[in-house]
Write an enzyme that holds these catalytic residues in place. Structure first.
Site, PDB file in Angstrom:
ATOM      1  N   ARG C  98       0.825  -1.222   0.000  1.00  0.00           N
ATOM      2  CA  ARG C  98       0.000   0.000   0.000  1.00  0.00           C
ATOM      3  C   ARG C  98       0.857   1.270   0.000  1.00  0.00           C
ATOM      4  O   ARG C  98       0.592   2.221  -0.724  1.00  0.00           O
ATOM      5  CB  ARG C  98      -0.911  -0.012   1.242  1.00  0.00           C
ATOM      6  CG  ARG C  98      -1.850   1.156   1.354  1.00  0.00           C
ATOM      7  CD  ARG C  98      -3.024   1.087   0.390  1.00  0.00           C
ATOM      8  NE  ARG C  98      -2.788   1.813  -0.840  1.00  0.00           N
ATOM      9  CZ  ARG C  98      -3.171   1.386  -2.032  1.00  0.00           C
ATOM     10  NH1 ARG C  98      -3.809   0.240  -2.186  1.00  0.00           N
ATOM     11  NH2 ARG C  98      -2.918   2.099  -3.099  1.00  0.00           N
ATOM     12  N   LYS C 133       2.638  25.524  -3.725  1.00  0.00           N
ATOM     13  CA  LYS C 133       1.366  24.933  -3.274  1.00  0.00           C
ATOM     14  C   LYS C 133       1.458  23.404  -3.314  1.00  0.00           C
ATOM     15  O   LYS C 133       0.708  22.736  -4.037  1.00  0.00           O
ATOM     16  CB  LYS C 133       0.220  25.438  -4.145  1.00  0.00           C
ATOM     17  CG  LYS C 133       0.027  26.947  -4.024  1.00  0.00           C
ATOM     18  CD  LYS C 133      -1.073  27.480  -4.926  1.00  0.00           C
ATOM     19  CE  LYS C 133      -1.174  29.001  -4.786  1.00  0.00           C
ATOM     20  NZ  LYS C 133      -2.155  29.612  -5.702  1.00  0.00           N
ATOM     21  N   LYS C 165       5.678  40.630  -3.558  1.00  0.00           N
ATOM     22  CA  LYS C 165       4.248  40.752  -3.808  1.00  0.00           C
ATOM     23  C   LYS C 165       3.712  42.061  -3.239  1.00  0.00           C
ATOM     24  O   LYS C 165       4.468  42.864  -2.691  1.00  0.00           O
ATOM     25  CB  LYS C 165       3.520  39.564  -3.158  1.00  0.00           C
ATOM     26  CG  LYS C 165       3.963  38.206  -3.685  1.00  0.00           C
ATOM     27  CD  LYS C 165       3.029  37.116  -3.186  1.00  0.00           C
ATOM     28  CE  LYS C 165       3.466  35.763  -3.732  1.00  0.00           C
ATOM     29  NZ  LYS C 165       2.493  34.703  -3.400  1.00  0.00           N
ATOM     30  N   GLU C 195       5.837  40.614  -8.554  1.00  0.00           N
ATOM     31  CA  GLU C 195       4.473  40.324  -9.002  1.00  0.00           C
ATOM     32  C   GLU C 195       3.791  41.642  -9.342  1.00  0.00           C
ATOM     33  O   GLU C 195       3.763  42.551  -8.507  1.00  0.00           O
ATOM     34  CB  GLU C 195       3.735  39.604  -7.861  1.00  0.00           C
ATOM     35  CG  GLU C 195       2.346  39.135  -8.235  1.00  0.00           C
ATOM     36  CD  GLU C 195       1.626  38.529  -7.041  1.00  0.00           C
ATOM     37  OE1 GLU C 195       1.911  37.367  -6.700  1.00  0.00           O
ATOM     38  OE2 GLU C 195       0.801  39.232  -6.429  1.00  0.00           O
ATOM     39  N   ASP C 216       0.108  38.780 -12.630  1.00  0.00           N
ATOM     40  CA  ASP C 216      -0.829  38.090 -11.752  1.00  0.00           C
ATOM     41  C   ASP C 216      -2.255  38.228 -12.254  1.00  0.00           C
ATOM     42  O   ASP C 216      -2.824  39.328 -12.242  1.00  0.00           O
ATOM     43  CB  ASP C 216      -0.704  38.665 -10.333  1.00  0.00           C
ATOM     44  CG  ASP C 216      -1.579  37.899  -9.360  1.00  0.00           C
ATOM     45  OD1 ASP C 216      -1.687  36.671  -9.516  1.00  0.00           O
ATOM     46  OD2 ASP C 216      -2.137  38.536  -8.454  1.00  0.00           O
TER      47      ASP C 216
END
Lengths: 276, 276, 276, 276, 276, 276
Positions: C98, C133, C165, C195, C216
């Site tokens: 597994r 992410k 940012k 950004e 962005d």
């Protein structure tokens, strides 16, 4: 300026190493409720680095110990200056004293040495940087001490910077092949640095778009000529036993960066004591 | 002579620190199947220390890398001597090069410095020892390097030796009270050491049966007188910025032990390179 | 291509998590000396990633289990293709099944999704990159899977890339102030990315020498115009829910990089089974 | 509902992974004393999961950051709903933002998907459960998210549940032999589950007292027939690519449990942002 | 008296071991806001040890649980005595109850047994010490419990004491050779102990300056004779199944130390309960 | 039968604890190339447990040490039986001796005690089980020793079994409420156990479908009556200071399980030695 989560593990490790199963001298001789106050005092001039680490050392041993920092990291001190005052249970303070001083003296030693190098080139555009020649396991702290001393950091490790050396060039076939291979695989956020030994290599490195050119063990004359050839098309880094050279002379060749392994591989602890 | 289970954690930690997510330069430029051979070469004279650590560095990266050690820990080398030869996948060897050298240069630096001190007192009975002023997290290796350089180890940490200093004496009320308290609580396998500053303290320490008397920052004359007073009833240890003194002169006072913090707190990496 | 020292900890952790105190079903029902052979088979088309991880899973459980990998990481498979064959003690193989599949399916799922994105823009110069992410604790593996799928990696973490940012700009006062501050403190080996949300910001970022400009959430039209304005003076990165857009249309605007969080935050495990 | 001691290690690991040696952009551009306030806002509807994990992320970075949770785990939100408000040092909040969102989006994604499945069968007695097809290292959190979404947990790992599959049956000789062997060795606190493929297997499993019968990849008709045969003598679990089936139809066959690997192996992060 | 940094890891480990993914019974049945108060009560007479460990167990689970300790480590209790009172969230207290009691009962059991031995020899000069026959991983706590019970600690591990046994003597050639070798390599802070089986060995050990002589499995008569021979020139330790002997008789032979492996290898948990 | 990945951490921990910075006696006195052979010999009758752990102890110290096990875990031995033979570098074997014996004696002690209990009830249907009263950190090994001794394991920890006690009943309002709450939240793979003190509680527990009923500290008469009332509708467990009772008498009441905390909380190490 420090990732304390990472530093905490280093401190805990050092405390467990030094305390073992307990400070048997202190436990035998000092009453548990005795309170003392001590002062961290510079015994020579230098740049302080590690006050927050010291604070954390005592917090981890005994949260009730209080510490007041008078001279923060980066402060330039003279002999006799009081860096911080600590107050609390005598058992806790004596148990943590050595580890605290080991960190403070090591990091202040690095910051002080760095500042000495930075001062030599202060009237030039050259930056002083460290290398990866750091004490195993302490890189995050040692590179911090370099910054505190006014220096700059070179790449942190093998994965966050590209430095193409002779073995890479030989294996890839040429500088151009190596740079191209690197550019096609690395994150676009990283620059590419090439270590060169002569002017032909510089020309080739410029031709394939290297961002930084490291002059390895060149004479002052060659460095100056190299800077001229490069003409601002890449950053220029002087490297190779720089601690044994006159840094101002090196800087005056026009290089952008002087990287010095000895900032972290040859260390003289700064003399600091804890007085009660 | 080393507890490799403990050392393994230090090495893994150093490798993870330096490799990060991978050696992106090497991966981009060196074919995975390329084999190289390199030699670790002394670039100055000294005492080698860390060959087994270097071997383990490469084993942990790639078990197929082979390393032949020509000069074991403790070997005295001259510039140009070949310490070891390494052979295997170029990617693996280049990825481990810096960490291996960082350990080898640091430990050989300590062993070399220790030997320089030991040689100064070789015609006396004095032993050179380290202190607890070691680099946080590396004590097991640094104290090993001191032994390799011909020095001896002082207590490892706060729990395996008793050293009664001024704070302990003040809190306990007297040297006698402190020694008595220690003797009634510590393992019977440990000796009791008392740090003294004057002759009265020596007399009291002897009176209550201290096993070792540390002379803290005494003049040469006072050390000689102290040795005479003690007259073999306790071991005598000279301490306090010993690295700045003439060790032979100190030794000739008749002390048994000269403990030197600078063996491990002020380090000059030995110059060793890996040549391909 | 993978730092196996770091990956080993992830694998051990996963095995301890899944095995607990032992596979009680297998221990109760399968004789200890029973040997079986199994095949890892793709049950749908995709890009294989994780074969080495699977091999290591079984090595850690039982060094006597042997595994032959037919399709290495990066192989493009169709339904029914045999990826690897495994042979050894049935108890060991069933106990690791597994965890092995969990890694293989997850990483192959990411590699497959990445390849689907890469193929859409294959006739343009645009690179597909990941973001931060990622699944907590698995970044080193997930970013590897992105590379295996033909994608490129964006910065690994907060310390090996600079991305300025809106909050940074507001706090610093302006793009120029933020870029200047970053340039004066970061390693010279890193590029600076800003950004931006509109053309004025682009102009300012170019003016202060930003190396990379992240657009962005811009419309296709604005991206095209931005690329034109930038005119090769900086790398251009398109960002913001890119997985919901037509990647070819985005790429045709001339951007250099398309970064897609969904490569790693929205994952569909590839269907792979272990058949006996 | 969560063992925070175990979760803390996962969070620390994720923070060290993402912060590296420090958030160099934030350190360069944001004053250390700047305070900001931000709101976690749902950008789509779903079930919130992970608010306590987010709180702990910031506590570990900086104990002075305060967070007020408006919508606890399990709350059903619409686009625009404010989940929590966070206030404190800008440096700390920006440094932790990505890790916090990675946890919150992942766990909320799982809880949301689980709830979608649970709602489909809400008018039946069927329970929706997860499997062991979880992300390596995150099982404790992912199984928690399943519960938050209204689902139930299947066995946590190989040691706290018995699931007899075809390999176990073959090795033991028969279902009866396997169940008997299991019953004679496992803790009496655990039930015994047998995976079956046809009605004969069901009959045998019932005969030897299996507590749970798993119908593996059966058609709807066969499931209904199986339920009838079993007649309440064992719990009945439907399994095998359940996410691709109509869950209500499956539930109406009368099965007690529908176990769905895709709850945790195929994940779509819920869209949640941190707005300042 | 305890290095809590080291102990914390032991406690966390025990909690993770016992809590697993959460106390499912308690979570299901006890409201999160229910508060309870409980008392730790001795159910038999003995010496309490571990109150601070218990306190830390609950702090690690839930910092809001408060605990008031009435009888500190070392207190001698009778059946019915209240050791401590604990108050806080019922979920937290019930979740930690078993681990807390496991520590408290184990350590109090050791302290109680130690005291029983110490009392037998209280009118002699003999000290009762432990050995290295401790439970793996718990030595720091078990040796602490011996001290709390009035016993003394023998060496902690293989590196902080020298104990020359038959194998060492055989390999070195003689007791003298072994003692000399040890003296020339160990820290000067440690004593040298030699295990002997007859009077010739004692004579040789004394001759080469052994600091401690361990009489291994000697008869009472031989022990008395050995003490006489040694005549204060070394500490004398009686060893070998001492728990099966009459300790007072042993002590009256004049030995300084009686070391008893059974203090920690044969443990009877003291009966203590947590009553609500 | 053991998850060696988990056990490895326990062994490494024990070795680091006992070896410290090295076995200084052995290093000083035994030549590095000296080879010895030793035999593990039972010095009293009992059940052997831990041979594999001992093997692993030496593998971790020195992979070149070989060990041949003659009597595997579970073997019943008499005084004088040779359990295993070990051969290799004397330094390695002497360094590992104590840790190896500590594990072997502890686990064999538990297995032996368990077998004594099991033999008492061997002509009844009653199973002997352990509890959660295990030594902190060693549960995986101690529960294994119970199985090796012929006993059975109760739940491993708080998350893989449900045991509803008086506090849970009080907080939930009734046995029925508590059982219902548990059934609606726990994995369907787990049984539900209720601790009862009188017959009314038994009736209620049966009524709401408890799978196991634990009779807490009941008299023999009440146990017999309880078994009769329950009449096979639930498993019956006898609990409460069982080690002080006549186990055969308890078993003859017809209970299914007798759980005995003393199997693991009151331990007598089996006498086993390593002879050279």
């Amino acid at each position: 300026m420090l990732n304390m989560l990472a530093v905490d593990e280093i401190i805990k490790n050092a405390l467990i190493e030094d305390i073992g199963t307990g400070d048997i001298t202190t436990i035998a001789t000092i009453p548990a409720d005795k309170i003392i106050t001590g002062k961290f005092i510079a015994k020579e001039s230098g740049v302080i680095c590690g006050a927050l680490v010291v604070k954390r050392v005592f917090e981890l041993i005994d949260a009730s110990v209080s510490m007041q920092v008078f001279l923060n990291d980066g402060a330039i001190v003279e002999k006799g200056d009081v860096i911080a005052e600590i107050s609390g249970r005598a058992q806790s303070i004596l148990t943590g004293e050595r580890v605290a001083l080991n960190f403070l003296q090591l990091l202040s030693g690095i910051a002080t040495k760095t500042r000495q190098c930075v001062l030599q080139v202060k009237d030039t555009k050259a930056m002083i940087t460290d290398t990866r020649k750091t004490t195993p396991g302490l890189r995050v702290l040692e590179k911090y001490a370099v910054r505190v001393g006014g220096g700059r950091n070179h790449r942190y490790n093998l994965s966050d910077g590209v430095l193409i050396k002779d073995n890479h060039i030989k294996a890839a076939g040429s500088i151009t092949a190596a740079v191209t291979a690197a550019r096609s695989s690395i994150p676009h956020t990283l620059k590419i640095e090439v270590e060169v030994e002569d002017f032909d290599m510089i020309t080739e490195a410029l031709g394939c778009g290297a961002d930084i050119i490291m002059l390895d063990n060149m004479s002052i004359e060659d460095m100056a000529k190299a800077v001229e050839i490069i003409g601002g098309r890449a950053l220029v880094e002087a490297s190779g036993n720089m601690c044994e050279k006159d840094l101002l002379t090196v800087a005056k060749t026009g290089v952008d960066i002087i990287s010095i392994g000895a900032l972290t591989h040859t260390i003289r602890a700064m003399d600091i004591s804890l007085r009660f």
